[in-house]
Design an enzyme around this catalytic site. Structure first.
Site, PDB file in Angstrom:
ATOM      1  N   SER A 146       0.505  -1.249   0.446  1.00  0.00           N
ATOM      2  CA  SER A 146       0.160  -0.178  -0.034  1.00  0.00           C
ATOM      3  C   SER A 146       0.750   1.159  -0.385  1.00  0.00           C
ATOM      4  O   SER A 146       1.223   1.723   0.932  1.00  0.00           O
ATOM      5  CB  SER A 146      -0.860  -0.022   0.749  1.00  0.00           C
ATOM      6  OG  SER A 146      -1.767   1.222   1.280  1.00  0.00           O
ATOM      7  N   HIS A 178      -0.651  -0.676  -3.754  1.00  0.00           N
ATOM      8  CA  HIS A 178      -1.705  -0.121  -3.984  1.00  0.00           C
ATOM      9  C   HIS A 178      -2.188   0.801  -3.786  1.00  0.00           C
ATOM     10  O   HIS A 178      -1.603   1.160  -2.778  1.00  0.00           O
ATOM     11  CB  HIS A 178      -2.012  -1.401  -2.790  1.00  0.00           C
ATOM     12  CG  HIS A 178      -4.002  -1.103  -2.297  1.00  0.00           C
ATOM     13  ND1 HIS A 178      -4.564  -2.454  -3.631  1.00  0.00           N
ATOM     14  CD2 HIS A 178      -4.476  -0.667  -1.660  1.00  0.00           C
ATOM     15  CE1 HIS A 178      -6.375  -1.968  -2.156  1.00  0.00           C
ATOM     16  NE2 HIS A 178      -5.721  -0.797  -1.841  1.00  0.00           N
ATOM     17  N   ASP A 183      -3.802   3.783  -2.876  1.00  0.00           N
ATOM     18  CA  ASP A 183      -5.060   4.269  -2.780  1.00  0.00           C
ATOM     19  C   ASP A 183      -6.088   5.829  -2.856  1.00  0.00           C
ATOM     20  O   ASP A 183      -4.859   6.525  -3.163  1.00  0.00           O
ATOM     21  CB  ASP A 183      -5.465   4.085  -1.327  1.00  0.00           C
ATOM     22  CG  ASP A 183      -5.656   2.538  -0.397  1.00  0.00           C
ATOM     23  OD1 ASP A 183      -6.444   2.499  -0.848  1.00  0.00           O
ATOM     24  OD2 ASP A 183      -4.869   2.409   0.827  1.00  0.00           O
ATOM     25  N   MET A 196      -8.748   8.553  -2.514  1.00  0.00           N
ATOM     26  CA  MET A 196      -9.209   9.254  -1.538  1.00  0.00           C
ATOM     27  C   MET A 196      -9.568  10.984  -2.137  1.00  0.00           C
ATOM     28  O   MET A 196      -9.190  11.364  -2.194  1.00  0.00           O
ATOM     29  CB  MET A 196      -8.598   9.326  -0.231  1.00  0.00           C
ATOM     30  CG  MET A 196      -8.267   7.899  -0.430  1.00  0.00           C
ATOM     31  SD  MET A 196      -8.070   7.950   1.795  1.00  0.00           S
ATOM     32  CE  MET A 196      -6.889   6.166   2.032  1.00  0.00           C
ATOM     33  N   HIS A 206      -7.389   1.456  -6.030  1.00  0.00           N
ATOM     34  CA  HIS A 206      -8.383   1.353  -5.479  1.00  0.00           C
ATOM     35  C   HIS A 206      -9.237   2.525  -5.169  1.00  0.00           C
ATOM     36  O   HIS A 206      -8.466   3.379  -4.274  1.00  0.00           O
ATOM     37  CB  HIS A 206      -7.798   1.088  -4.080  1.00  0.00           C
ATOM     38  CG  HIS A 206      -8.998   0.165  -3.025  1.00  0.00           C
ATOM     39  ND1 HIS A 206      -9.031  -0.025  -1.469  1.00  0.00           N
ATOM     40  CD2 HIS A 206     -10.248   0.734  -3.044  1.00  0.00           C
ATOM     41  CE1 HIS A 206     -10.011   0.031  -0.403  1.00  0.00           C
ATOM     42  NE2 HIS A 206     -10.461   0.321  -1.864  1.00  0.00           N
ATOM     43  N   MET A 256     -11.493   4.745  -3.636  1.00  0.00           N
ATOM     44  CA  MET A 256     -12.837   5.402  -2.080  1.00  0.00           C
ATOM     45  C   MET A 256     -13.392   7.092  -2.889  1.00  0.00           C
ATOM     46  O   MET A 256     -12.422   7.869  -1.713  1.00  0.00           O
ATOM     47  CB  MET A 256     -11.455   5.119  -1.429  1.00  0.00           C
ATOM     48  CG  MET A 256     -10.391   3.576  -0.170  1.00  0.00           C
ATOM     49  SD  MET A 256      -9.791   3.753   0.876  1.00  0.00           S
ATOM     50  CE  MET A 256      -9.105   2.264   0.835  1.00  0.00           C
ATOM     51  N   MET A 259     -12.414  -4.524   2.883  1.00  0.00           N
ATOM     52  CA  MET A 259     -11.627  -3.806   3.808  1.00  0.00           C
ATOM     53  C   MET A 259     -11.619  -4.466   5.482  1.00  0.00           C
ATOM     54  O   MET A 259     -12.657  -4.789   6.388  1.00  0.00           O
ATOM     55  CB  MET A 259     -12.541  -2.983   3.971  1.00  0.00           C
ATOM     56  CG  MET A 259     -12.213  -1.459   2.725  1.00  0.00           C
ATOM     57  SD  MET A 259     -10.751  -1.597   2.883  1.00  0.00           S
ATOM     58  CE  MET A 259     -10.316  -0.646   3.568  1.00  0.00           C
ATOM     59  N   ASP A 317      -7.519  -6.152   3.119  1.00  0.00           N
ATOM     60  CA  ASP A 317      -6.715  -4.907   3.228  1.00  0.00           C
ATOM     61  C   ASP A 317      -7.321  -3.957   4.618  1.00  0.00           C
ATOM     62  O   ASP A 317      -7.808  -3.922   4.766  1.00  0.00           O
ATOM     63  CB  ASP A 317      -7.368  -3.789   2.130  1.00  0.00           C
ATOM     64  CG  ASP A 317      -6.481  -2.124   1.753  1.00  0.00           C
ATOM     65  OD1 ASP A 317      -5.964  -2.160   3.478  1.00  0.00           O
ATOM     66  OD2 ASP A 317      -6.871  -1.141   0.790  1.00  0.00           O
TER      67      ASP A 317
END
Length: 221
Positions: A8, A33, A35, A37, A67, A69, A138, A176
């Protein structure tokens, strides 16, 4: 087939992001990974597609696990596909037409992912199984790295694995949050294929050894 490790980037030194990704590759992780957001779906705001594109230009062969979000994933899916994502995951809780989003991801040449947050029942994922290449369970509340693993996540992993097996689905299960050598064995035993690790990897004095310890978790079940 052994468990895969997705490192991550949320826990990397973002001021040295290029070097950090190189360190992940050298350590033997299988995926990065990423993220994304928007400050709405979850409180923080992180990186965008331009950063993913820059990283892709320096890392041609590494698997990018993006990913989203975000509250409106349909709006940004094309940008992250063009930037070089291999997997693009959306949340079942987002303000999106989930089936349409998953089909859009595949139509752009990426593998589709569907994530579920801790408070949401895992059964919410079941109607979309045929459209999904990878599910994300999650195991912490999304938004910030370094949180403790939520034990109830194990039941969700097992229930999803049972449903996938019953339907003959080849979709992978990624977990995750809170992954380390203490939690990894039970997560794998419950049915996970991919482990997302952040703070454990980036805070380890030897990242290569840390990756190896996670991969060897299957052997000690």
């Amino acid at each position: 087939m052994g468990v895969k490790i997705s490192a991550s980037v949320l826990n990397a030194d973002l001021s040295e992001l290029g070097a950090e990704v190189g360190r992940v590759c050298a350590a033997g992780a299988d995926m990065l990974h990423i993220d994304v957001m928007d400050g709405i779906f979850v409180p923080p705001m992180t990186i965008g597609d331009v950063v993913v594109k820059a990283l892709r230009n320096k890392n041609k062969d590494f698997t990018f696990d993006t990913h989203l979000m975000v509250s409106e994933p349909e709006r940004v899916i094309p940008f992250f596909a063009e930037a070089g994502s291999d997997f693009i995951s959306v949340h079942v809780e987002s303000n999106a037409d989930i089936k349409k989003s998953l089909e859009k991801i595949r139509s752009l040449g990426c593998k589709s992912g569907l994530a579920v947050n801790p408070p949401t029942h895992v059964e919410k994922l079941f109607p979309y199984i045929e459209y999904v290449d990878m599910f994300i369970i999650m195991s912490v509340n999304p938004g910030y790295g370094g949180q403790a693993f939520i034990p109830q996540s194990l039941d969700k992993i097992a229930a999803l694995r049972k449903e996938l097996d019953n339907r003959g689905s080849n979709a992978a299960i990624e977990v995750d949050g809170g992954i380390n050598p203490n939690t990894a064995p039970e997560v794998i035993k419950s049915g996970a294929d991919i482990l997302v690790a952040g703070s454990y990897l980036f805070n380890s004095p030897d990242m290569k050894e840390a990756v190896l310890r996670l991969k060897q978790s299957r052997e000690i079940i």
